[in-house]
Motif scaffolding. Structure first.
Motif, mmCIF file in Angstrom:
data_model
loop_
_atom_site.group_PDB
_atom_site.id
_atom_site.type_symbol
_atom_site.label_atom_id
_atom_site.label_comp_id
_atom_site.label_asym_id
_atom_site.label_seq_id
_atom_site.Cartn_x
_atom_site.Cartn_y
_atom_site.Cartn_z
ATOM 1 N N GLN A 45 92.584 7.984 -36.261
ATOM 2 C CA GLN A 45 91.588 8.858 -35.637
ATOM 3 C C GLN A 45 91.863 9.076 -34.147
ATOM 4 N N ALA A 46 92.244 7.999 -33.454
ATOM 5 C CA ALA A 46 92.527 8.114 -32.015
ATOM 6 C C ALA A 46 93.652 9.124 -31.776
ATOM 7 N N GLU A 63 92.404 12.701 -32.501
ATOM 8 C CA GLU A 63 91.588 13.189 -31.380
ATOM 9 C C GLU A 63 92.472 13.671 -30.231
ATOM 10 N N ASP A 64 93.531 12.921 -29.953
ATOM 11 C CA ASP A 64 94.497 13.348 -28.932
ATOM 12 C C ASP A 64 95.109 14.700 -29.301
ATOM 13 N N ASP A 97 86.119 17.284 -37.926
ATOM 14 C CA ASP A 97 85.677 15.889 -37.869
ATOM 15 C C ASP A 97 86.899 14.959 -37.889
ATOM 16 N N PRO A 98 87.344 14.524 -36.708
ATOM 17 C CA PRO A 98 88.551 13.681 -36.648
ATOM 18 C C PRO A 98 88.435 12.403 -37.478
ATOM 19 N N ALA A 99 87.233 11.827 -37.603
ATOM 20 C CA ALA A 99 87.070 10.597 -38.392
ATOM 21 C C ALA A 99 87.337 10.888 -39.874
ATOM 22 N N ARG A 145 90.777 3.992 -37.857
ATOM 23 C CA ARG A 145 90.474 4.118 -36.412
ATOM 24 C C ARG A 145 91.735 4.428 -35.615
ATOM 25 N N VAL A 182 93.929 17.020 -31.250
ATOM 26 C CA VAL A 182 92.931 18.092 -31.153
ATOM 27 C C VAL A 182 92.740 18.483 -29.682
ATOM 28 N N ALA A 183 92.664 17.456 -28.812
ATOM 29 C CA ALA A 183 92.465 17.718 -27.382
ATOM 30 C C ALA A 183 93.616 18.555 -26.806
#
Lengths: 207, 207
Positions: free
Chosen positions: B139-140, B143-144, B155-157, B136, B146-147
């Motif tokens: 993953q956070a 996601e940052d 699939d970030p997870a 987790r 990717v953003a």
């Protein structure tokens, strides 16, 4: 002599199954002999020690697995298709172990590496040889893929090592969660590790 | 009461060190107590069982490691720089263990996952929770990334899981070969797994 050689095979088969499920340290020679249905005296007739038996289990497991690795990686076909076969074969084997034993048993070599490599040098060396062979087999395929422009990596040996590490790491998580559903993602990860996506993106770029 | 709580800490410290080096199954309560310098009776005063002690060791190890993970991943800075800090920190910790103990001790969570997850459910659950938290946290950050367009994954997870698997797999190989020289490659592999190379290649393409 027929019965004698049968006893050796029975000890090896029982040990193989028990080591797979329970690891090495938690096992006693008496328990292995009981599972094999042979008297404890037979054990030391065939194997000098429990360590010698573990080495035989490793050799037997790799003899079997190596066939699958060679079938996937050394046959005809495009290099990436070969790697895909290896990853799908690994996922299928873990699903099979879950269906048969009720739990994902993981990779015998990985299990013993973490349990024993710092405790017995002969077992460490045997396991090193297994993983080195796996990495060499993957490396040959990655080099082919790079030569064809299907993959893009600076160091095929390191990429091969990363692919083997990814297999071990994902199988570890599958065992821990007793869940094989993420093993399919290994193939996408393998593509990323050998720069297959990068090669594709580069190929799509105008000259 | 001062002496009593000291005994508990001594048992935990001795067990932590012994489990790290030798694993769980190969250890006996008597040996742990001897290393801790406490009578065997004290053990069962503080810990219901050897399993309860293993759970305390896992909790203590993760409390320590989690600080490092949070420091790397939850501070300020660009997401890829954070991931790099995590990988460099992991490599540094393994080098430290090699320098201190003479051998790479590997990851306590990975070691116990392979040794025990199919044998005790409470330990399996504790280790699942550790790896789920690690995934987790990664993953956070993915996601940052990717953003911001620094990474490119569907699939970030799954990518986070692959990053954790790569860490575990490479640390397994470092332990097996007692060789930390390949751990630096983890960072390149991490970049590949989160599609950082692909994002770069895509950014370089004309609109």
């Amino acid at each position: 002599m027929g019965r004698t050689s049968d006893a050796k095979e029975r000890i090896l088969a029982a040990a193989h199954e028990l080591v797979e499920v329970r690891g090495y340290s938690a096992l006693g020679v008496a328990e292995i002999c009981k599972a094999a249905g042979v008297p404890k005296g037979s054990f030391y007739y065939f194997f000098e020690s429990k360590e010698a038996l573990a080495l035989a289990v490793i050799a037997e497991e790799w003899a079997g697995q190596r066939k699958g690795w060679a079938e996937a990686l050394e046959g005809p076909g495009a290099p990436l298709a070969k790697l895909r076969k290896l990853f799908e074969g690994t996922a299928a084997a873990q699903r099979q172990s879950q269906a048969t034993c009720g739990t994902v048993s993981g990779c015998l070599f990985g299990n013993l590496s973490l349990e024993l490599s710092n405790r017995t040098e002969p077992i460490r060396l045997a396991l090193q040889e297994v993983f080195a062979t796996q990495a060499r087999m993957v490396q040959a395929v990655v080099e082919d893929a790079v030569a064809r422009g299907d993959a893009l990596v600076a160091d095929p040996a390191e990429a091969a090592r990363a692919v083997v590490a990814q297999l071990e790491g994902q199988v570890l998580l599958a065992k821990l969660y007793n869940d094989t559903s993420h093993l399919d993602a290994m193939w996408t990860n393998c593509l990323a590790l050998v720069g297959a996506g990068v090669a594709e993106a580069a190929a799509a770029m105008p000259d």
